[in-house]
Design an enzyme around this catalytic site. Structure first.
Site, PDB file in Angstrom:
ATOM      1  N   HIS A 293       0.870  -1.185   0.000  1.00 31.49           N
ATOM      2  CA  HIS A 293       0.000   0.000   0.000  1.00 31.49           C
ATOM      3  C   HIS A 293       0.904   1.231   0.000  1.00 31.49           C
ATOM      4  O   HIS A 293       2.026   1.198   0.506  1.00 31.49           O
ATOM      5  CB  HIS A 293      -0.867  -0.041   1.265  1.00 31.49           C
ATOM      6  CG  HIS A 293      -1.950   0.977   1.330  1.00 31.49           C
ATOM      7  ND1 HIS A 293      -1.714   2.303   1.639  1.00 31.49           N
ATOM      8  CD2 HIS A 293      -3.293   0.880   1.148  1.00 31.49           C
ATOM      9  CE1 HIS A 293      -2.859   2.965   1.653  1.00 31.49           C
ATOM     10  NE2 HIS A 293      -3.836   2.129   1.350  1.00 31.49           N
TER      11      HIS A 293
ATOM     12  N   ASP B 189       3.019  -3.768   7.955  1.00 34.08           N
ATOM     13  CA  ASP B 189       1.688  -3.200   7.748  1.00 34.08           C
ATOM     14  C   ASP B 189       0.685  -4.328   7.969  1.00 34.08           C
ATOM     15  O   ASP B 189       0.521  -5.203   7.121  1.00 34.08           O
ATOM     16  CB  ASP B 189       1.588  -2.639   6.326  1.00 34.08           C
ATOM     17  CG  ASP B 189       0.181  -2.166   5.969  1.00 34.08           C
ATOM     18  OD1 ASP B 189      -0.747  -2.344   6.782  1.00 34.08           O
ATOM     19  OD2 ASP B 189      -0.005  -1.649   4.850  1.00 34.08           O
TER      20      ASP B 189
ATOM     21  N   GLN C 296      -4.530  -5.358   6.951  1.00 31.21           N
ATOM     22  CA  GLN C 296      -5.403  -6.372   6.364  1.00 31.21           C
ATOM     23  C   GLN C 296      -5.285  -7.725   7.062  1.00 31.21           C
ATOM     24  O   GLN C 296      -5.931  -8.689   6.652  1.00 31.21           O
ATOM     25  CB  GLN C 296      -5.084  -6.541   4.872  1.00 31.21           C
ATOM     26  CG  GLN C 296      -5.240  -5.285   4.047  1.00 31.21           C
ATOM     27  CD  GLN C 296      -6.683  -4.826   3.932  1.00 31.21           C
ATOM     28  OE1 GLN C 296      -7.618  -5.595   4.139  1.00 31.21           O
ATOM     29  NE2 GLN C 296      -6.878  -3.561   3.603  1.00 31.21           N
TER      30      GLN C 296
ATOM     31  N   LYS D 111     -10.807  -1.019   9.989  1.00 35.02           N
ATOM     32  CA  LYS D 111     -10.831  -2.242   9.186  1.00 35.02           C
ATOM     33  C   LYS D 111     -11.164  -3.466  10.033  1.00 35.02           C
ATOM     34  O   LYS D 111     -11.252  -4.578   9.505  1.00 35.02           O
ATOM     35  CB  LYS D 111      -9.494  -2.435   8.477  1.00 35.02           C
ATOM     36  CG  LYS D 111      -9.173  -1.328   7.466  1.00 35.02           C
ATOM     37  CD  LYS D 111      -7.887  -1.600   6.737  1.00 35.02           C
ATOM     38  CE  LYS D 111      -7.466  -0.422   5.874  1.00 35.02           C
ATOM     39  NZ  LYS D 111      -8.354  -0.192   4.729  1.00 35.02           N
TER      40      LYS D 111
ATOM     41  N   CYS E 243      -4.705   2.384  -3.817  1.00 31.51           N
ATOM     42  CA  CYS E 243      -3.514   2.955  -3.165  1.00 31.51           C
ATOM     43  C   CYS E 243      -2.313   2.022  -3.325  1.00 31.51           C
ATOM     44  O   CYS E 243      -1.524   1.825  -2.393  1.00 31.51           O
ATOM     45  CB  CYS E 243      -3.774   3.228  -1.679  1.00 31.51           C
ATOM     46  SG  CYS E 243      -5.043   4.462  -1.385  1.00 31.51           S
TER      47      CYS E 243
END
Length: 406
Positions: free
Chosen positions: A121, A198, A201, A224, A361
């Site tokens: 991302h 990151d 997700q 999220k 993104c």
């Protein structure tokens, strides 16, 4: 897990869009919010709305307890060793920027290497680009296989003795690739490098144990994972956070302020300048309770079942291109031949189906895929196979419509 019972907890799903029952397939962008989270935040505003860490009155004490209890729940949820290792931020992007600006500026020197991947991302590419510009470091990329996965050989060939930081996504927001973070962390550490993950997700959809993964930093967002917008988490090993300078100043992060000099308070408040996201932290805590009640493994199994079913149905369609590996997280990114993703998303929206369209993104990844944009359907605990059937039928109708010669 009874999906029909779960859906009752999400009032937003009980509506029609363009005269059709809403089918929400855009959780990778933002998940929907259950009533327990909404109620927890409403209770804060109605019953004990006050600032934290400052007042000694009853409302202030109650607010501080709620805020710090939220931190403890996050600590337990990702199995951090200490509560001081949990820093509340505005989101994943802010958390990664904090690491790049503070830790990155502290350790990176000219000639050092920062290693990322092309599946990142923008939030996990741009801060490292800027760090490389500021310091004279080099930005390198771990090459991907044709299906969008990373191999151990490519990881070990890219990370070397000049590497100081490895920044990688746990789960790709486009491909659904689930990276072996524990193995990447081991390779990074064997070369004297630090790893930044990151996890936006990943945390909502599977068990994440930061101690077992042995990551140095791990970032994720509340919105999220059934929580509110405007709050995220940076986990960092306490010995690293201790050494890092703050990048925002004022409010509760100070210890002592003189006319010309100031000192900083202890972790984690050192990194939480100004009035923090109090209601949002309380909402995030309620979201964690909700996820735990269902169980991360149950959530992962449900999403895998949906993703496998959707993949099998999509592969039967003519003129569809699906991106990413067969073994993936609960999302599918795809394109229909001769139909722009934005046109596709608009057509689906006319039938009440919400999907994502664009570059997500992830423009470097779009370039790697050889496309300008894609459509994406992403699944969560409130989605059903019946909704996937509706998606497939809508895709067929959309393809027929755009194939018709006027």
């Amino acid at each position: 897990m009874n999906v029909n019972d779960i859906r009752k907890d999400f009032p937003i799903l009980d509506q029609q869009v363009n005269g059709k029952d809403l089918i929400y397939l855009d959780t990778s962008a933002t998940s929907q919010t259950p009533l327990v989270v909404i109620d927890a935040m409403t209770e804060y505003y109605q019953s004990y709305n006050s600032n934290v860490h400052r007042g000694v009155h009853t409302l202030g004490t109650h607010a501080t307890e709620g805020y710090e209890q939220a931190r403890m729940k996050v600590k337990s949820f990702i199995n951090a060793k200490r509560f001081e290792e949990i820093v509340f931020t505005r989101g994943t992007t802010a958390a990664i920027n904090l690491v790049a600006r503070s830790f990155g500026d502290m350790i990176i020197e000219p000639g050092d290497e920062i290693v990322v991947t092309e599946m990142e991302h923008h939030a996990n590419i741009v801060p490292w680009q800027e760090l490389a510009k500021r310091t004279g470091a080099e930005l390198n990329f771990i090459p991907m296989e044709a299906d969008g996965t990373l191999t151990k050989d490519s990881i070990e060939a890219t990370i070397g003795d000049k590497t100081k930081i490895v920044a990688v996504t746990h789960v790709s927001n486009v491909l659904g690739t689930i990276n072996d973070i524990k193995s990447i962390a081991e390779t990074a550490h064997n070369n004297g490098a630090y790893i930044v993950v990151d996890g936006a997700q990943a945390v909502p959809h599977m068990t994440v144990d930061v101690q077992d993964l042995d990551v140095d930093f791990y970032a994720f967002s509340g919105h999220k994972m059934l929580g509110p917008t405007g709050i995220g988490v940076l986990y960092g090993k306490s010995e690293l956070l201790d050494e890092m300078p703050p990048i925002e100043y004022g409010g509760d992060m100070i210890d002592f302020v003189d006319l010309r000099t100031s000192t900083w308070t202890d972790l984690p408040v050192k990194f939480e300048a100004g009035t923090p996201m109090i209601a949002e932290a309380i909402g995030l805590a309620a979201a964690i309770d909700y996820i735990r009640e269902i169980g991360p493994e149950t959530i992962l199994a449900h999403e895998k079942e949906l993703a496998d079913y959707a993949l099998s149905q999509m592969k039967s369609l003519e003129g569809i291109e699906i991106y990413g590996p067969d073994s993936r997280a609960g999302l599918i990114t795809f394109n229909l031949t001769d139909v722009h993703p934005h046109d596709l998303a608009t057509a689906l929206d006319s039938e009440g189906i919400a999907v994502r369209a664009g570059h997500h993104c992830a423009q470097p990844l779009m370039k790697w895929l050889g496309v300008s944009s894609t459509a994406r359907a992403s699944f969560y605990i409130y989605n059903t196979k019946e909704e996937i059937d509706s998606l497939i039928e809508s895709l067929k109708r959309t393809k027929e419509f755009f194939s018709y010669e006027f």
